[in-house]
Motif scaffolding. Structure first.
Motif, PDB file in Angstrom:
ATOM      1  N   VAL A 128     -43.944 -38.310  18.395  1.00  0.00           N
ATOM      2  CA  VAL A 128     -42.482 -38.302  18.341  1.00  0.00           C
ATOM      3  C   VAL A 128     -42.003 -37.332  19.416  1.00  0.00           C
ATOM      4  N   VAL A 129     -41.213 -37.832  20.347  1.00  0.00           N
ATOM      5  CA  VAL A 129     -40.663 -36.983  21.407  1.00  0.00           C
ATOM      6  C   VAL A 129     -39.259 -36.575  20.988  1.00  0.00           C
ATOM      7  N   GLY A 130     -39.108 -35.325  20.604  1.00  0.00           N
ATOM      8  CA  GLY A 130     -37.826 -34.811  20.135  1.00  0.00           C
ATOM      9  C   GLY A 130     -37.962 -34.181  18.767  1.00  0.00           C
ATOM     10  N   GLY A 131     -37.697 -32.896  18.679  1.00  0.00           N
ATOM     11  CA  GLY A 131     -37.828 -32.176  17.419  1.00  0.00           C
ATOM     12  C   GLY A 131     -36.499 -31.870  16.772  1.00  0.00           C
ATOM     13  N   GLY A 132     -35.545 -32.808  16.908  1.00  0.00           N
ATOM     14  CA  GLY A 132     -34.269 -32.678  16.217  1.00  0.00           C
ATOM     15  C   GLY A 132     -34.347 -33.309  14.843  1.00  0.00           C
ATOM     16  N   LEU A 133     -33.187 -33.500  14.214  1.00  0.00           N
ATOM     17  CA  LEU A 133     -33.144 -34.011  12.848  1.00  0.00           C
ATOM     18  C   LEU A 133     -33.827 -35.361  12.715  1.00  0.00           C
ATOM     19  N   LEU A 134     -33.445 -36.317  13.572  1.00  0.00           N
ATOM     20  CA  LEU A 134     -34.000 -37.657  13.448  1.00  0.00           C
ATOM     21  C   LEU A 134     -35.468 -37.684  13.834  1.00  0.00           C
ATOM     22  N   GLY A 135     -35.851 -36.879  14.816  1.00  0.00           N
ATOM     23  CA  GLY A 135     -37.248 -36.826  15.221  1.00  0.00           C
ATOM     24  C   GLY A 135     -38.142 -36.309  14.109  1.00  0.00           C
ATOM     25  N   LEU A 136     -37.713 -35.273  13.412  1.00  0.00           N
ATOM     26  CA  LEU A 136     -38.518 -34.719  12.329  1.00  0.00           C
ATOM     27  C   LEU A 136     -38.596 -35.683  11.145  1.00  0.00           C
ATOM     28  N   GLU A 137     -37.491 -36.384  10.868  1.00  0.00           N
ATOM     29  CA  GLU A 137     -37.536 -37.399   9.815  1.00  0.00           C
ATOM     30  C   GLU A 137     -38.509 -38.509  10.189  1.00  0.00           C
ATOM     31  N   ALA A 138     -38.486 -38.922  11.456  1.00  0.00           N
ATOM     32  CA  ALA A 138     -39.413 -39.957  11.911  1.00  0.00           C
ATOM     33  C   ALA A 138     -40.855 -39.500  11.748  1.00  0.00           C
ATOM     34  N   ALA A 139     -41.127 -38.258  12.136  1.00  0.00           N
ATOM     35  CA  ALA A 139     -42.493 -37.737  12.028  1.00  0.00           C
ATOM     36  C   ALA A 139     -42.939 -37.674  10.573  1.00  0.00           C
ATOM     37  N   ARG A 140     -42.070 -37.222   9.705  1.00  0.00           N
ATOM     38  CA  ARG A 140     -42.431 -37.119   8.290  1.00  0.00           C
ATOM     39  C   ARG A 140     -42.818 -38.476   7.723  1.00  0.00           C
ATOM     40  N   HIS A 141     -42.049 -39.512   8.052  1.00  0.00           N
ATOM     41  CA  HIS A 141     -42.336 -40.828   7.485  1.00  0.00           C
ATOM     42  C   HIS A 141     -43.539 -41.493   8.163  1.00  0.00           C
ATOM     43  N   LEU A 142     -43.757 -41.212   9.433  1.00  0.00           N
ATOM     44  CA  LEU A 142     -44.989 -41.695  10.062  1.00  0.00           C
ATOM     45  C   LEU A 142     -46.198 -41.053   9.388  1.00  0.00           C
ATOM     46  N   GLY A 143     -46.047 -39.788   9.002  1.00  0.00           N
ATOM     47  CA  GLY A 143     -47.120 -39.127   8.256  1.00  0.00           C
ATOM     48  C   GLY A 143     -47.342 -39.780   6.906  1.00  0.00           C
ATOM     49  N   ASP A 144     -46.251 -40.170   6.238  1.00  0.00           N
ATOM     50  CA  ASP A 144     -46.372 -40.868   4.962  1.00  0.00           C
ATOM     51  C   ASP A 144     -47.126 -42.180   5.115  1.00  0.00           C
TER      52      ASP A 144
ATOM     53  N   LEU B 149     -38.121 -26.025  17.021  1.00  0.00           N
ATOM     54  CA  LEU B 149     -37.645 -27.232  16.374  1.00  0.00           C
ATOM     55  C   LEU B 149     -36.177 -27.072  15.980  1.00  0.00           C
ATOM     56  N   LEU B 150     -35.498 -28.192  15.836  1.00  0.00           N
ATOM     57  CA  LEU B 150     -34.080 -28.194  15.450  1.00  0.00           C
ATOM     58  C   LEU B 150     -33.279 -27.146  16.225  1.00  0.00           C
ATOM     59  N   PRO B 151     -33.305 -27.199  17.545  1.00  0.00           N
ATOM     60  CA  PRO B 151     -32.636 -26.145  18.321  1.00  0.00           C
ATOM     61  C   PRO B 151     -31.135 -26.082  18.102  1.00  0.00           C
ATOM     62  N   ARG B 152     -30.506 -27.184  17.657  1.00  0.00           N
ATOM     63  CA  ARG B 152     -29.057 -27.179  17.428  1.00  0.00           C
ATOM     64  C   ARG B 152     -28.696 -26.712  16.027  1.00  0.00           C
TER      65      ARG B 152
END
Length: 395
Positions: free
Chosen positions: A151-167, A182-185
């Protein structure tokens, strides 16, 4: 009066709801929603679940039953694109060639995900996710080869994507973020560090302060190569690098645009009878692209369409509440102190597994980060913009 809304996401449907609340007689107010996708309004924020543990059909993400639209006398045209707006004649041209007239037009066309101009960015297996079909394609890709994903991007949507790919069970999963945290904003250094540790505990690698040089592969993506020389294996890549407001349709019609479609305090564009809100709109030089903004803009827009200009939109305090890596995360307002901004920082003493930091200006809560406590997050949300009570100063 005939109101046409382009877009059936949270912004468009919220305006439709608000209009019908204010005028229940469809004979006096006709509402038509035109949607690019072939699906009824659904929870876009849940799209990562589609490539997570269970294969969700679009109907399972839908927020209203099919009969709801008929009950509200809201006509919805699915799977259709508006290709032109004739502002002078007050007509829309659809891709089918059909024309639709309007008395008032609402642009709720959303935003496009960013795909960087990096070598290999258009290889098969490299995805952006903005619509249901995008998420379904990601799922098919990881089903094909679950060995690795990035996942390229550690913002909100990127972390959600990573979590579900892990699932889903991807064997080697990596999150890459160009910023130093992570979540720089939404997070300060302390909050981001807590999240990073939580992700690593889930078996998800996190690399911050890195830049992608190229996506490598022949027929499909095989790896993400970084500028520092490292190569990260990737049978699937999800790009989560931000969004750009969709302005093309508005610009072609002669509407004022900057980063987004420029609107005033009543969500009016520079063309009488045409409004814009949500991710595509820019208000006071700010385009937030967050759900709370769309929800706060919708009633103002609906009222203005019907001639009520008593309650202008004054902007939205950015806030996010989500669950990341099993942790409840809340962020609102100002994230970082700046020299001379007059902010006082309170770093709360918390038990293990929790993190709380508050920013006050003249005793007023202007920024909050809470990780690991729903109760404390609710208290912080309640106190935003108010004089802080003792409850936020104690764990």
């Amino acid at each position: 009066m005939n109101v046409v809304i382009i877009g059936n996401g949270v912004a468009g449907i919220s305006v439709a709801k608000e209009l019908r609340l204010r005028e229940g007689d469809p004979g006096r107010l006709a509402i038509t929603v035109i949607a690019h996708e072939s699906y009824d309004y659904y929870a876009r924020i849940r799209l990562p679940e589609v490539f997570g543990g269970g294969a969700l059909g679009a109907e399972l993400l839908a927020l209203y039953k099919p009969g709801w639209y008929a009950e509200k006398s809201i006509a919805v045209k699915l799977g259709q694109d508006v290709v032109a707006i004739d502002a002078e004649r007050r007509q829309l041209v659809l891709s089918s060639g059909a024309e639709i007239s309007f008395d008032a037009l609402v642009l709720a066309v959303g935003a496009d995900p960013v795909r960087p101009e990096i070598p290999g960015a258009y290889l098969p297996g490299v995805f952006t996710v903005r619509e249901y079909d995008d998420a379904a394609r990601v799922r098919r890709s990881v089903e094909r080869d679950p060995a690795s994903a990035v996942v390229v991007g550690g913002g909100l949507l990127g972390l959600e994507a990573a979590r579900h790919l892990g699932d889903f069970g991807v064997h080697k999963l990596t999150v890459l973020e160009v910023a130093t945290r992570l979540l720089p904003r939404q997070m300060d250094e302390g909050g981001a560090a807590a999240l990073t540790e939580a992700f690593r505990a889930m078996g998800i690698e996190v690399a911050t302060g890195v830049r992608v040089a190229r996506f490598a592969g022949t027929d499909r993506v095989e790896a993400v190569e970084l500028e520092d020389g490292r190569s990260v294996p990737a049978a699937t890549v999800v790009l989560s690098m931000g969004v750009r407001p969709r302005t093309g349709l508005a610009k072609a019609a002669g509407l004022a645009t900057a980063r987004g479609i420029v609107v005033d305090d009543f969500l009016r564009t520079n063309c009488p009878g045409i409004f814009a809100l949500g991710d595509c709109a820019e208000h006071r030089a700010i385009s937030l692209g967050i759900i709370p903004a769309a929800l706060e803009q919708a009633p103002v827009c609906a009222a203005a369409i019907l001639g009520d200009l008593l309650h202008p939109y004054k902007g939205t305090v950015p806030s996010n509440t989500l669950k990341v890596a099993g942790l409840d995360v809340f962020s609102a307002g100002i994230v970082e102190r700046k020299e001379g901004d007059g902010c006082e920082e309170i770093l709360a003493k918390t038990p293990a597994g929790r993190y709380e930091r508050y920013l006050l200006r003249d005793g007023v809560l202007v920024g909050a980060i809470v990780i690991g406590s729903k109760e404390r997050a609710r208290a912080a949300a309640r106190m935003m913009g108010k004089i802080v009570e003792r409850e936020l100063r104690e764990p």
